[in-house]
Design an enzyme around this catalytic site. Structure first.
Site, PDB file in Angstrom:
ATOM      1  CG  HIS A  87      79.197  73.213  45.535  1.00 22.95           C
ATOM      2  ND1 HIS A  87      79.744  72.069  46.086  1.00 22.95           N
ATOM      3  CD2 HIS A  87      78.386  72.789  44.526  1.00 22.95           C
ATOM      4  CE1 HIS A  87      79.301  71.010  45.434  1.00 22.95           C
ATOM      5  NE2 HIS A  87      78.483  71.412  44.492  1.00 22.95           N
ATOM      6  NE  ARG A 131      75.453  68.414  48.014  1.00 21.58           N
ATOM      7  CZ  ARG A 131      75.322  68.437  46.685  1.00 21.58           C
ATOM      8  NH1 ARG A 131      74.167  68.123  46.128  1.00 21.58           N
ATOM      9  NH2 ARG A 131      76.333  68.777  45.911  1.00 21.58           N
ATOM     10  NE  ARG A 165      82.179  68.151  42.556  1.00 15.88           N
ATOM     11  CZ  ARG A 165      80.958  68.130  43.119  1.00 15.88           C
ATOM     12  NH1 ARG A 165      79.901  68.482  42.423  1.00 15.88           N
ATOM     13  NH2 ARG A 165      80.821  67.808  44.394  1.00 15.88           N
ATOM     14  CB  CYS A 176      78.064  73.395  39.441  1.00 17.17           C
ATOM     15  SG  CYS A 176      76.481  73.900  40.144  1.00 17.17           S
ATOM     16  CG  ASP A 220      74.297  77.081  40.486  1.00 20.54           C
ATOM     17  OD1 ASP A 220      73.856  76.052  39.934  1.00 20.54           O
ATOM     18  OD2 ASP A 220      74.417  77.187  41.723  1.00 20.54           O
ATOM     19  CD  GLN A 269      80.680  71.814  40.578  1.00 19.66           C
ATOM     20  OE1 GLN A 269      79.935  70.932  40.983  1.00 19.66           O
ATOM     21  NE2 GLN A 269      81.270  71.751  39.392  1.00 19.66           N
TER      22      GLN A 269
HETATM   23  N1  NVA Z   1      73.397  76.325  43.918  1.00 21.95           N
HETATM   24  C1  NVA Z   1      72.929  74.970  43.726  1.00 21.95           C
HETATM   25  C2  NVA Z   1      74.055  74.054  43.430  1.00 21.95           C
HETATM   26  C3  NVA Z   1      73.652  72.632  43.133  1.00 21.95           C
HETATM   27  C4  NVA Z   1      74.821  71.720  42.920  1.00 21.95           C
HETATM   28  C5  NVA Z   1      72.174  74.513  44.959  1.00 21.95           C
HETATM   29  O1  NVA Z   1      72.610  74.792  46.065  1.00 21.95           O
HETATM   30  O2  NVA Z   1      71.120  73.882  44.797  1.00 21.95           O
HETATM   31  N1   CP Z   2      77.121  69.977  40.986  1.00 20.96           N
HETATM   32  C1   CP Z   2      76.674  69.194  41.983  1.00 20.96           C
HETATM   33  O1   CP Z   2      77.083  69.306  43.132  1.00 20.96           O
HETATM   34  O2   CP Z   2      75.748  68.291  41.599  1.00 20.96           O
HETATM   35  P1   CP Z   2      74.900  67.315  42.550  1.00 20.96           P
HETATM   36  O3   CP Z   2      73.903  68.190  43.292  1.00 20.96           O
HETATM   37  O4   CP Z   2      74.230  66.350  41.620  1.00 20.96           O
HETATM   38  O5   CP Z   2      75.822  66.660  43.521  1.00 20.96           O
END
Ligand code: NVA
Ligand code: CP
Length: 307
Positions: free
Chosen positions: A128, A101, A292, A264, A224, A131
């Site tokens: 993502h 990540r 997930r 998500c 989101d 997801q």
């Molecule tokens: N769009 C959000 C998704 C979190 C799982 C982010 O990147 O923070």
């Molecule tokens: N949806 C998701 O990726 O959640 P986290 O940021 O908690 O991993």
């Protein structure tokens, strides 16, 4: 040849379907596949916070007979001290796969180009894709199919989630609509890729600025956070610009009567979605979060089979 999963369109429609089929099997029989027996280790690296991704990969790798090695950016040499390519060369001699990540998609591409083990995008600024496997699994469970369904994403169209919906939805043969202010529209290159995929799968891509028009008769409504990780400094501006895209009961009422709502998570109730919708009868967010686990296990099994 080593396969990686850096963006949703790294999979063909047939490959995406077979991973979702496998996820269904692994959900029904959680310990049926043990490709990591040994146990082999999978490195799971986090440059950003996480609850769901951390837990689902850790639990999933253990379910597959392996050991998850969770690495935080602060406690590693990545993040400016060592390149992704050099890191990959070190890891590949000891781990079966690398899950990462991070911020820039380019870092993931560099990591993947420099290694012989599968690299998985566990969220970047642009996509993502893990997801989306969970979201597609959830939609399929509740609707029995994906191809031909209309899914509307509302809010930050330039976010990783919106852009992954474009690519993954198109791959699945869905009609994907993204409604956002022009200032937060998806990247042109992603829209172009999604249109090319949709032309092969029978799906379609449409961009809107009008939330009501975008949500009309949709089968699935998705949103989101308006403030993705790394954008915190822009919060006030984003909240003022994105207000018209909040998913409330009135907007949800314009979609099909049995439309599903997905998010998500984590969610900011009262901002991108009202509590009435996210905690209401059309919401499938807890199935989505559980999926997930099953979707990522299927992805890892499939990637290891391609080695
Ligand atoms: N769009 C959000 C998704 C979190 C799982 C982010 O990147 O923070
Ligand atoms: N949806 C998701 O990726 O959640 P986290 O940021 O908690 O991993």
């Amino acid at each position: 040849m080593t396969r990686h999963f850096l963006r949703d369109d790294d999979l063909t429609q047939a490959e995406q379907t077979s991973i979702l089929d496998l996820a269904v099997q692994l959900k029904a029989d959680r310990f049926a596949a043990k490709p990591l027996a040994g146990p082999q280790t999978v490195a799971v690296i986090f440059d950003k916070s996480s609850t769901r991704t951390r837990v689902s990969f850790a639990v999933g790798i253990a379910d597959l007979g392996g050991v998850p090695l969770i690495i935080s950016i602060e406690s590693s040499q990545l993040g400016g001290k060592e390149t992704p390519a050099d890191t990959a060369r070190v890891l590949e001699r000891q781990v079966a796969a690398i899950v990462w990540r991070t911020f820039a998609q380019a870092g993931l591409e560099e990591m993947a180009a420099g290694t012989t083990v599968p690299v998985v995008n566990a969220l970047s600024d642009d996509f993502h894709p893990c997801q989306l496997l969970a979201d597609l699994l959830t939609i399929r469970e509740h609707r029995g199919t994906l191809a031909g369904l209309t899914v509307t994403f509302l809010g930050d169209g330039a976010s990783n989630m919106a852009q992954s919906y474009l690519l993954a939805g198109a791959t699945a043969g869905m009609h994907v609509r993204v409604a956002s202010p022009a200032h937060y529209a998806p990247m042109d290159s992603v829209v172009q890729s999604a249109r090319e995929v949709a032309s092969r799968t029978g799906g379609s891509i449409r961009l809107y600025t009008d939330a009501q028009e975008a949500v009309a008769d949709a089968d699935v409504v998705v949103t989101d956070t308006w403030v993705s990780m790394g954008k915190e400094i822009e919060k006030a501006e984003r909240v003022s610009i994105l207000g018209n895209y909040r998913v409330d009961a009135r907007l949800m009422g314009l979609a099909k009567a049995d439309a599903l709502f997905l998010h998500c998570l984590p969610a900011d109730r009262g901002f991108e979605v009202t509590a009435e919708v996210i905690d209401g009868p059309q919401s499938v967010i807890w199935d989505e979060a559980e999926n997930r686990l099953h979707a990522q296990k299927a992805l890892l099994v499939w990637l290891l089979q391609q080695q």
